[in-house]
Design a protein around this motif. Structure first.
Motif, PDB file in Angstrom:
ATOM      1  N   ALA A  93      45.484  33.898  34.478  1.00  0.00           N
ATOM      2  CA  ALA A  93      45.848  35.299  34.254  1.00  0.00           C
ATOM      3  C   ALA A  93      44.693  36.065  33.612  1.00  0.00           C
ATOM      4  CB  ALA A  93      47.095  35.396  33.377  1.00  0.00           C
ATOM      5  N   GLN A  94      44.003  35.440  32.667  1.00  0.00           N
ATOM      6  CA  GLN A  94      42.859  36.088  32.026  1.00  0.00           C
ATOM      7  C   GLN A  94      41.727  36.319  33.025  1.00  0.00           C
ATOM      8  OE1 GLN A  94      42.758  37.408  28.966  1.00  0.00           O
ATOM      9  NE2 GLN A  94      44.901  36.808  28.844  1.00  0.00           N
ATOM     10  N   LYS A  95      41.495  35.349  33.886  1.00  0.00           N
ATOM     11  CA  LYS A  95      40.449  35.485  34.903  1.00  0.00           C
ATOM     12  C   LYS A  95      40.801  36.611  35.872  1.00  0.00           C
ATOM     13  CE  LYS A  95      38.486  31.743  36.423  1.00  0.00           C
ATOM     14  NZ  LYS A  95      38.221  30.494  37.168  1.00  0.00           N
ATOM     15  N   ARG A  96      42.082  36.701  36.245  1.00  0.00           N
ATOM     16  CA  ARG A  96      42.537  37.753  37.150  1.00  0.00           C
ATOM     17  C   ARG A  96      42.374  39.131  36.505  1.00  0.00           C
ATOM     18  NH1 ARG A  96      46.838  35.391  38.493  1.00  0.00           N
ATOM     19  NH2 ARG A  96      48.209  36.247  36.914  1.00  0.00           N
ATOM     20  N   LYS A  97      42.703  39.236  35.209  1.00  0.00           N
ATOM     21  CA  LYS A  97      42.537  40.509  34.499  1.00  0.00           C
ATOM     22  C   LYS A  97      41.069  40.909  34.441  1.00  0.00           C
ATOM     23  CE  LYS A  97      46.508  40.412  31.380  1.00  0.00           C
ATOM     24  NZ  LYS A  97      46.930  40.299  29.986  1.00  0.00           N
ATOM     25  N   ALA A  98      40.181  39.943  34.206  1.00  0.00           N
ATOM     26  CA  ALA A  98      38.751  40.228  34.148  1.00  0.00           C
ATOM     27  C   ALA A  98      38.238  40.722  35.498  1.00  0.00           C
ATOM     28  CB  ALA A  98      37.987  38.991  33.705  1.00  0.00           C
ATOM     29  N   GLU A  99      38.704  40.114  36.585  1.00  0.00           N
ATOM     30  CA  GLU A  99      38.292  40.549  37.916  1.00  0.00           C
ATOM     31  C   GLU A  99      38.809  41.950  38.229  1.00  0.00           C
ATOM     32  OE1 GLU A  99      39.613  37.547  40.641  1.00  0.00           O
ATOM     33  OE2 GLU A  99      38.159  36.065  39.880  1.00  0.00           O
ATOM     34  N   GLU A 100      40.061  42.239  37.831  1.00  0.00           N
ATOM     35  CA  GLU A 100      40.619  43.570  38.051  1.00  0.00           C
ATOM     36  C   GLU A 100      39.848  44.621  37.260  1.00  0.00           C
ATOM     37  OE1 GLU A 100      44.751  43.204  37.024  1.00  0.00           O
ATOM     38  OE2 GLU A 100      45.237  42.116  38.870  1.00  0.00           O
ATOM     39  N   LEU A 101      39.471  44.292  36.025  1.00  0.00           N
ATOM     40  CA  LEU A 101      38.700  45.214  35.207  1.00  0.00           C
ATOM     41  C   LEU A 101      37.332  45.457  35.830  1.00  0.00           C
ATOM     42  CD1 LEU A 101      38.421  46.878  32.608  1.00  0.00           C
ATOM     43  CD2 LEU A 101      37.571  44.810  31.501  1.00  0.00           C
ATOM     44  N   LYS A 102      36.703  44.417  36.321  1.00  0.00           N
ATOM     45  CA  LYS A 102      35.394  44.540  36.973  1.00  0.00           C
ATOM     46  C   LYS A 102      35.498  45.441  38.201  1.00  0.00           C
ATOM     47  CE  LYS A 102      31.809  41.626  39.001  1.00  0.00           C
ATOM     48  NZ  LYS A 102      31.456  40.260  39.390  1.00  0.00           N
ATOM     49  N   TYR A 103      36.547  45.252  39.007  1.00  0.00           N
ATOM     50  CA  TYR A 103      36.777  46.064  40.195  1.00  0.00           C
ATOM     51  C   TYR A 103      37.011  47.530  39.807  1.00  0.00           C
ATOM     52  CZ  TYR A 103      39.101  47.755  44.428  1.00  0.00           C
ATOM     53  OH  TYR A 103      39.450  48.476  45.529  1.00  0.00           O
ATOM     54  N   GLU A 104      37.815  47.744  38.767  1.00  0.00           N
ATOM     55  CA  GLU A 104      38.110  49.101  38.316  1.00  0.00           C
ATOM     56  C   GLU A 104      36.856  49.796  37.797  1.00  0.00           C
ATOM     57  OE1 GLU A 104      41.024  51.386  35.132  1.00  0.00           O
ATOM     58  OE2 GLU A 104      41.395  49.290  35.584  1.00  0.00           O
ATOM     59  N   LEU A 105      36.030  49.077  37.032  1.00  0.00           N
ATOM     60  CA  LEU A 105      34.788  49.655  36.523  1.00  0.00           C
ATOM     61  C   LEU A 105      33.837  50.008  37.669  1.00  0.00           C
ATOM     62  CD1 LEU A 105      34.101  47.462  33.370  1.00  0.00           C
ATOM     63  CD2 LEU A 105      34.795  49.849  33.432  1.00  0.00           C
ATOM     64  N   ALA A 106      33.772  49.167  38.689  1.00  0.00           N
ATOM     65  CA  ALA A 106      32.918  49.447  39.846  1.00  0.00           C
ATOM     66  C   ALA A 106      33.394  50.712  40.563  1.00  0.00           C
ATOM     67  CB  ALA A 106      32.908  48.259  40.801  1.00  0.00           C
ATOM     68  N   ASN A 107      34.720  50.859  40.715  1.00  0.00           N
ATOM     69  CA  ASN A 107      35.260  52.061  41.353  1.00  0.00           C
ATOM     70  C   ASN A 107      34.978  53.312  40.526  1.00  0.00           C
ATOM     71  OD1 ASN A 107      36.232  50.807  43.631  1.00  0.00           O
ATOM     72  ND2 ASN A 107      38.291  50.529  42.828  1.00  0.00           N
ATOM     73  N   LEU A 108      35.074  53.204  39.205  1.00  0.00           N
ATOM     74  CA  LEU A 108      34.807  54.358  38.346  1.00  0.00           C
ATOM     75  C   LEU A 108      33.332  54.758  38.405  1.00  0.00           C
ATOM     76  CD1 LEU A 108      37.020  53.610  35.207  1.00  0.00           C
ATOM     77  CD2 LEU A 108      37.437  55.259  37.027  1.00  0.00           C
ATOM     78  N   GLU A 109      32.435  53.774  38.458  1.00  0.00           N
ATOM     79  CA  GLU A 109      31.004  54.070  38.577  1.00  0.00           C
ATOM     80  C   GLU A 109      30.710  54.756  39.911  1.00  0.00           C
ATOM     81  OE1 GLU A 109      28.414  53.946  36.546  1.00  0.00           O
ATOM     82  OE2 GLU A 109      29.564  53.123  34.878  1.00  0.00           O
ATOM     83  N   LYS A 110      31.373  54.302  40.971  1.00  0.00           N
ATOM     84  CA  LYS A 110      31.210  54.908  42.292  1.00  0.00           C
ATOM     85  C   LYS A 110      31.695  56.358  42.269  1.00  0.00           C
ATOM     86  CE  LYS A 110      32.785  54.335  47.038  1.00  0.00           C
ATOM     87  NZ  LYS A 110      33.697  53.601  47.908  1.00  0.00           N
ATOM     88  N   LEU A 111      32.849  56.587  41.646  1.00  0.00           N
ATOM     89  CA  LEU A 111      33.391  57.941  41.526  1.00  0.00           C
ATOM     90  C   LEU A 111      32.465  58.820  40.697  1.00  0.00           C
ATOM     91  CD1 LEU A 111      35.675  59.978  42.058  1.00  0.00           C
ATOM     92  CD2 LEU A 111      36.859  59.037  40.064  1.00  0.00           C
ATOM     93  N   LYS A 112      31.892  58.264  39.646  1.00  0.00           N
ATOM     94  CA  LYS A 112      30.950  59.004  38.798  1.00  0.00           C
ATOM     95  C   LYS A 112      29.749  59.465  39.617  1.00  0.00           C
ATOM     96  CE  LYS A 112      27.822  58.345  34.922  1.00  0.00           C
ATOM     97  NZ  LYS A 112      27.316  57.413  33.924  1.00  0.00           N
ATOM     98  N   ASP A 113      29.200  58.569  40.447  1.00  0.00           N
ATOM     99  CA  ASP A 113      28.058  58.924  41.290  1.00  0.00           C
ATOM    100  C   ASP A 113      28.421  60.005  42.299  1.00  0.00           C
ATOM    101  OD1 ASP A 113      26.555  57.061  39.928  1.00  0.00           O
ATOM    102  OD2 ASP A 113      26.805  55.485  41.448  1.00  0.00           O
ATOM    103  N   GLU A 114      29.619  59.909  42.879  1.00  0.00           N
ATOM    104  CA  GLU A 114      30.066  60.915  43.847  1.00  0.00           C
ATOM    105  C   GLU A 114      30.256  62.271  43.181  1.00  0.00           C
ATOM    106  OE1 GLU A 114      33.521  59.510  45.919  1.00  0.00           O
ATOM    107  OE2 GLU A 114      32.492  57.724  46.651  1.00  0.00           O
ATOM    108  N   LEU A 115      30.814  62.285  41.962  1.00  0.00           N
ATOM    109  CA  LEU A 115      31.036  63.548  41.262  1.00  0.00           C
ATOM    110  C   LEU A 115      29.715  64.206  40.881  1.00  0.00           C
ATOM    111  CD1 LEU A 115      34.066  62.698  38.947  1.00  0.00           C
ATOM    112  CD2 LEU A 115      34.054  64.212  40.923  1.00  0.00           C
ATOM    113  N   ALA A 116      28.699  63.404  40.595  1.00  0.00           N
ATOM    114  CA  ALA A 116      27.399  63.964  40.222  1.00  0.00           C
ATOM    115  C   ALA A 116      26.755  64.709  41.387  1.00  0.00           C
ATOM    116  CB  ALA A 116      26.482  62.845  39.734  1.00  0.00           C
ATOM    117  N   LYS A 117      27.076  64.319  42.626  1.00  0.00           N
ATOM    118  CA  LYS A 117      26.484  64.938  43.811  1.00  0.00           C
ATOM    119  C   LYS A 117      27.235  66.184  44.260  1.00  0.00           C
ATOM    120  CE  LYS A 117      25.166  60.393  45.534  1.00  0.00           C
ATOM    121  NZ  LYS A 117      25.449  59.391  46.564  1.00  0.00           N
TER     122      LYS A 117
END
Length: 149
Positions: free
Chosen positions: A50-74
């Motif tokens: 469960a902890q490993k799954r939460k870490a992977e979900e957090l990593k995925y969410e952070l990657a999506n937020l970084e992608k959204l941040k880059d899109e908003l900057a443009k």
């Protein structure tokens, strides 16, 4: 008796820790009230998975937020408002209008509550930098171009 704490227990430890406790305290209070589970190999394996799954979900969410941040900057959001008799805006531009225009023209969904304008509203024609708080300490800059009609 060894227990895996599910919730924080004052004076004993934090959630996720394995503690050695007396049998009565462990069975009657901690396990009985749902604060802990008996630390069997099966329970520990499930907890680690469960902890490993939460870490992977957090990593995925952070990657999506970084992608959204880059899109908003443009992106530059153009909002057209009616001008009054003296050349000033008739009304002001709100967070809700920015979020709606961003979704309508650029297909990027941002909660209006996460948009932060230095002043409460944009009340003049011009280009403004607006801060968008995406979560997990990630924020993006968004350009808003307010034009008169």
């Amino acid at each position: 008796m060894k227990v895996l704490l599910i919730k924080d227990v004052k004076g004993l430890g934090k959630a996720g820790e394995i503690k050695e406790v007396k049998d009565g305290y462990g069975n009657n209070f901690l396990i009985g009230k749902g604060f802990a589970k008996a630390a069997t190999p099966d329970v520990l394996r499930q907890y680690e998975a469960a902890q490993k799954r939460k870490a992977e979900e957090l990593k995925y969410e952070l990657a999506n937020l970084e992608k959204l941040k880059d899109e908003l900057a443009k992106v530059t959001v153009v909002i057209k408002k009616q001008l009054g008799a003296n050349g000033a805006l008739f009304g002001s531009v709100s967070k809700e209008e920015i979020a709606e225009e961003l979704e309508k023209t650029h297909h990027l969904i941002v909660d209006k509550k996460s948009i932060e304008i230095e002043k409460n509203h944009l009340k003049a024609v011009g280009i403004y930098n607006v801060q968008v708080k995406l979560g997990h300490a990630i924020s993006a800059d968004l350009k808003v171009d307010v034009q008169g009609e």
